[in-house]
Design an enzyme around this catalytic site. Sequence first.
Site, PDB file in Angstrom:
ATOM      1  N   ARG B 286      -7.826  -0.066  -0.751  1.00  0.00           N
ATOM      2  CA  ARG B 286      -6.642  -0.589  -0.058  1.00  0.00           C
ATOM      3  C   ARG B 286      -6.635   0.012   1.337  1.00  0.00           C
ATOM      4  O   ARG B 286      -6.276   1.172   1.511  1.00  0.00           O
ATOM      5  CB  ARG B 286      -5.379  -0.167  -0.831  1.00  0.00           C
ATOM      6  CG  ARG B 286      -4.134  -0.964  -0.509  1.00  0.00           C
ATOM      7  CD  ARG B 286      -2.881  -0.268  -1.069  1.00  0.00           C
ATOM      8  NE  ARG B 286      -2.541   0.841  -0.211  1.00  0.00           N
ATOM      9  CZ  ARG B 286      -1.898   1.935  -0.611  1.00  0.00           C
ATOM     10  NH1 ARG B 286      -1.524   2.096  -1.854  1.00  0.00           N
ATOM     11  NH2 ARG B 286      -1.632   2.897   0.260  1.00  0.00           N
ATOM     12  N   HIS B 290       0.576   0.450   1.110  1.00  0.00           N
ATOM     13  CA  HIS B 290       0.835  -0.265  -0.146  1.00  0.00           C
ATOM     14  C   HIS B 290       1.610  -1.551   0.134  1.00  0.00           C
ATOM     15  O   HIS B 290       1.200  -2.646  -0.255  1.00  0.00           O
ATOM     16  CB  HIS B 290       1.624   0.634  -1.104  1.00  0.00           C
ATOM     17  CG  HIS B 290       2.207  -0.090  -2.264  1.00  0.00           C
ATOM     18  ND1 HIS B 290       1.438  -0.625  -3.264  1.00  0.00           N
ATOM     19  CD2 HIS B 290       3.491  -0.406  -2.572  1.00  0.00           C
ATOM     20  CE1 HIS B 290       2.216  -1.228  -4.144  1.00  0.00           C
ATOM     21  NE2 HIS B 290       3.466  -1.114  -3.743  1.00  0.00           N
ATOM     22  N   TYR B 299       0.214  10.635   1.981  1.00  0.00           N
ATOM     23  CA  TYR B 299      -0.608  11.001   0.807  1.00  0.00           C
ATOM     24  C   TYR B 299      -2.090  10.688   0.929  1.00  0.00           C
ATOM     25  O   TYR B 299      -2.896  11.175   0.167  1.00  0.00           O
ATOM     26  CB  TYR B 299      -0.049  10.305  -0.444  1.00  0.00           C
ATOM     27  CG  TYR B 299       0.066   8.796  -0.325  1.00  0.00           C
ATOM     28  CD1 TYR B 299      -1.045   7.983  -0.483  1.00  0.00           C
ATOM     29  CD2 TYR B 299       1.288   8.185  -0.022  1.00  0.00           C
ATOM     30  CE1 TYR B 299      -0.945   6.602  -0.365  1.00  0.00           C
ATOM     31  CE2 TYR B 299       1.398   6.813   0.099  1.00  0.00           C
ATOM     32  CZ  TYR B 299       0.281   6.020  -0.078  1.00  0.00           C
ATOM     33  OH  TYR B 299       0.386   4.665   0.064  1.00  0.00           O
TER      34      TYR B 299
END
Lengths: 391, 391, 326, 326
Positions: B286, B290, B299
Amino acid sequence: MHRSETYTGTGECPASKPADSIGLDSPPGGLSEDQGFRISHLQVLDEFGQVDEQWEPDLSSEDLTRLYRAMVLARAVDDRMLKLQRQGRIGTFPLSVGQEAAACGPALAMTAKDWFVGSFRELGGRLMRGEPIENLLLYYNGYEEGNGFPGGDRMLPISVIIGAQTLHAVGIAHAMKLRGENDSAVVCFLGDGATSQGDFHEAMNFASVWQAPVVFICMNNQWAISVPREKQTHSRTLAQKAIAYDMPGVQVDGNDALATYSATKEALDRARAGGGPTFIEAVTYRMMMHTTADDPSRYQPAEQLEVWKKRDPLPRFRDYLTAKGIWSDEREAELEAETKQRIEDAVKAFESRTDFRPDAPFDHVFGTTHLGVEEQRAEFLGNLRKESSDA
Amino acid sequence: MHRSETYTGTGECPASKPADSIGLDSPPGGLSEDQGFRISHLQVLDEFGQVDEQWEPDLSSEDLTRLYRAMVLARAVDDRMLKLQRQGRIGTFPLSVGQEAAACGPALAMTAKDWFVGSFRELGGRLMRGEPIENLLLYYNGYEEGNGFPGGDRMLPISVIIGAQTLHAVGIAHAMKLRGENDSAVVCFLGDGATSQGDFHEAMNFASVWQAPVVFICMNNQWAISVPREKQTHSRTLAQKAIAYDMPGVQVDGNDALATYSATKEALDRARAGGGPTFIEAVTYRMMMHTTADDPSRYQPAEQLEVWKKRDPLPRFRDYLTAKGIWSDEREAELEAETKQRIEDAVKAFESRTDFRPDAPFDHVFGTTHLGVEEQRAEFLGNLRKESSDA
Amino acid sequence: MRRMNMVQAINLALDEEMGRDDRVIALGQDIGVNGGVFRVTDGLHTKYGEDRVIDTPLAESGILGTSIGMAIAGLRPVAEMQFSGFSYLMLGQLEGHAARFRGRTHGKFTVPLVVRMPYGGGVRALEHHSESHEATYAHIPGVKVVIPSTPSNARGLLIAAIRDPDPVVFMEPKCSYRAFREEVPEKEQGFEIGKAQVVKGGDDLTVITWGAMMRPTLRAIEEIQQHRKVSIELIDLLTISPMDGDTIAASVAKTGRCVVVQEAPKSFGPASEIIATINDKVLMHLEAPVRRVTGYDTTMPYFGRENDFMPNADRIRRAIEDTVDF
Amino acid sequence: MRRMNMVQAINLALDEEMGRDDRVIALGQDIGVNGGVFRVTDGLHTKYGEDRVIDTPLAESGILGTSIGMAIAGLRPVAEMQFSGFSYLMLGQLEGHAARFRGRTHGKFTVPLVVRMPYGGGVRALEHHSESHEATYAHIPGVKVVIPSTPSNARGLLIAAIRDPDPVVFMEPKCSYRAFREEVPEKEQGFEIGKAQVVKGGDDLTVITWGAMMRPTLRAIEEIQQHRKVSIELIDLLTISPMDGDTIAASVAKTGRCVVVQEAPKSFGPASEIIATINDKVLMHLEAPVRRVTGYDTTMPYFGRENDFMPNADRIRRAIEDTVDF
Ligand SMILES: Cc1ncc(C[n+]2csc(CCOP(=O)(O)OP(=O)(O)O)c2C)c(N)n1
Ligand SMILES: Cc1ncc(C[n+]2csc(CCOP(=O)(O)OP(=O)(O)O)c2C)c(N)n1
Ligand SMILES: [Mg+2]
Ligand SMILES: [Mg+2]
């Protein structure tokens, strides 16, 4: 020739390539195969009671006797409860006949600090953990009073919703780990049917992600009510379900109490040492109806039962004990008498119980007092009074 | 050197011993191992665009071009939607940048009779199945009108509840089988995070028990929002989850559109021929947040993104096409212009839409008319009128 | 005309619909070879084969989720939850998907499925086998909730549910399964989902109930009428949702007094919705508070105490008398 | 005194309780490194470490089921459901186990856990991100359902929930998360679960609401009082279950008129239970039907239409005025 020390065969979880912690890995070029997946099988005592000395566990006579007595007691309790049910003296209940070795072997491998998380077909295991027979009678006669007993601090009550208890087991196991209780692990029983539930999968996944000290013992008794094992899931074994989580997967002869003991013992030791969870498939057979409400003649091939009768866990264990000189016909006769008496006493105690406060279910709705609950309790008691005066 | 004919490597599901249909089997004596479990890996186009001719699929220039154009379009739509979102012209949406090959390769392998059951990160696949860009804009701007379009009879809408769609896919697949539609199968997408859900497990189990014609494509993009793949599940691969169901498990380079195409094609052919389900793990990444509401800098290790940028599925596929003489800088420029125009047209159409009947949600509560619903519709419209007259 | 019990009547409805429409299939745990743990599907497996009467793996969400897919693909699945006490395991699929596909696709994909489940107490069963969860299902827009009370209406309503274009939760009062028989007409009578039935007209008080509570309610009314003259109207709700507010309102407008009998725990149950409906439509006709005769807000006790906890004829009778005398 | 918004206040409560009692742990999806998708757990991961602030796999039933085990084993888990729209996936564990272990073991094993979940609409989110499911949870005996409305009561109630010996569903009105700030006292005020709060006394009419609906309700009351003299009592329910019937009854006995504002779909919602409670306790004081201002019985529409479907100040104002004028 006790080699339990060397028995570590089921514990390894081979990694053909290491887990990739920052997601840099992508598949190798071209087409290739990863064959590094396996499960293990274990049988120590064959159906003729012959022991494979290489894998014979190092158990004292006392422990072996305890194990046998528990299996005998469980079968006798089942037998008596079936009669009581047929006489209308208790309600529906599930028999565990044929599965005694799968329930008792693991219980022997546990210490008092381990948690026992069951489903509902581990009678012998529950008895070994100290559950009074009277409690079971109360429970199966529809009284919550059957659920608690002094001392059963590390055994959860019967769990009816299939698969749900596997998550409780993982939570308890993780709590043990978080609290630093390194001498405690959890044994969690489930059925072959339970492996179909989403909760089972989530439990396996959480257990392996957390490396929680839990040992799953799947009692593959070939049936989920009328649904045979091969319609429940398409995999050749249930043990291989562990591979999905890189968890050790072991298939044991579930009618061999030495195998169920040894596999559980090894898994518990590993769990307590920080080695994470294990999944054990105990291959066994439900020799009676699903519950007393069930009629297996509608679906069960008779020849199957015949085959499995020969694999009954009790005679083969008795033969083993006898061959070892630990058991004899006299001891058997004594045990029979003693067991009968014990059950009779429990039935008497159970049938003389009258201390069922009708409003007890209001006691435990909440741990704090709430007006609404107390109002309803009063209304309930008022209704009961009115009904008895009406009558 | 097209050998797609010979590419059947991923399909076998080796059985070291046969399934035991009447439960007569018990484990062999002693301790032994069953090593007959495996998964396969496939990469056809490496990250430099070099093709492994042995596994190169036999695709026409038209098909290859179609695949590339879809990937380019998807990326451009993502890019434009991100801008629109930042300008407040649409709401939250999930980008699929980096995952185009994992979505488009499988879509190319499908026929019009196959069902497309997606989650929400298969933009390119949806576009290939005919979903208008305008619909996506409507949907992500909060209008149900974005969900339906003429012709999309075999594509389910976006599924937000993680994992749930896997069961719908199995149900559809089984219905195809029951109805004798042997030329129809189902492709079902899910994320790495979705493999943790109970519904996913139940879907895998039902699919394998029913031998349903369904191909699961798990887009392992290494993240479920902020949770990295290795905290999601402890297994080395996701592909090995198939072993729990004796289902073929394949791990493919998800940034290699030829591999995702070939693995899906083979699995679909097998499914249609009655060979049952397949689980494909497409290893990808990815490359963006998100959703537009997410901030991956909290993160995501920056170096990880760097590694994956080099594996971008688009340039490597363009290099492959160029090397084959199918693509050129001029065609690229043309495509860019055309794509831009197409997106502009869609945005214009979307932004000029005004035909949103406010009470539309009452239309589809039930397929039958119920007074209560109509009373509420009237009340709703009355309220709207009063509010606008108050204002 | 045939006399049959509710199990037979439901079996008949399934058989009729499967015979009529080959899109209708049945699936669930133990419904095939075994004929269901209550024998509701007895014989269907033999008659229609294992492709149409499917013994599924033990997974409630899986059963409902795959049924949704089958319904989308043109079949008409009738799924069984072995007991309603296990049915919350599929609530995510029901609320998240079965209830929504129609709206989510503006009518393109619909989910004409029925999910049957025995519910309620009174059969001396183990934990989780005696719950009444209808309120939870009824709170989900897009789902219809139907509860029959007799063999005839069970047969008629199940046929209506199977033909209905929407997901229907069909809850079967298991303690009425074999409790009595009645004449079931040769041809189905045409029950309509969404309509309550005035079982007995009356002027002084309305009693509203459904499912298993019909029997103690009928008994209570009988008892009352043995010793006093009071004209009681009895409404069998039959469909919990969408609720037939008009029938309720018309009756209470006439009688001015109402008792609602519900087996489920008291709070947040259907009785509350009925009271709210009365409040909305005919409050000013009320001459007494509506009385709820319900379960208590405790977990359903094990069967040793269930009879004390479930509404019985005596409690219902007293509630009616108190309301009449208010 | 510190001014803070609800996200900060909840974070504070978690921090205080984790600091005070090392049995308290937090778990859920993305609550660790990421601090939660709404940043409610921001900083806790760094402060308390990954053993006490656990990023779980993506599985709601797994989160609740393991929390039950941890609670039984002596921890005090605070589990997060990322959105209440996904929370039905764990309903089986909640109803079947969390709610029952106390009764099932006669008090030996208890489940002191909190399950936090943002609920409700108004933040322009995707499907399944805007539901209000409190009625479903409230219908489960043995579960407490709490919904705060302001930073202060969120903090106080969450502390009470964590210390509570029972499972508490703690539903956070996500559209109030950052909508406003208020002073939050240095020391927690001692909110009690099971008690509603009379936010504003009044004599002519009672308005009852909770959670996110408090803000439009306050606005509506303000608007009314700008142009007419009417004395409105406002009750913030705070605990949905067990419901504080006495506070409701006392107020309605005094005012004789009542409006209930509920974000959830109309039918089978908490407003119905409130009306039933009024019916039970003080019906004869009512001078007008209780009015429900609620969502409609449709699936929560996508966000393009959500504002039209959620109760707003205008609808609430009209309901109040109509009830006063009845
Ligand atoms: C969630 C759920 N669904 C259905 C049931 C009804 N039921 C009780 S036992 C059983 C079969 C369980 O099979 P298995 O897990 O193999 O355990 P066994 O009974 O063979 O010990 C079923 C379907 C249940 N208790 N829970
Ligand atoms: C049942 C459920 N729980 C939580 C969420 C919130 N959520 C949306 S996407 C997501 C992560 C999904 O991860 P993955 O399956 O890997 O798909 P990806 O987003 O990476 O494409 C989460 C937790 C959800 N939509 N559904
Ligand atoms: Mg079994
Ligand atoms: Mg992902």
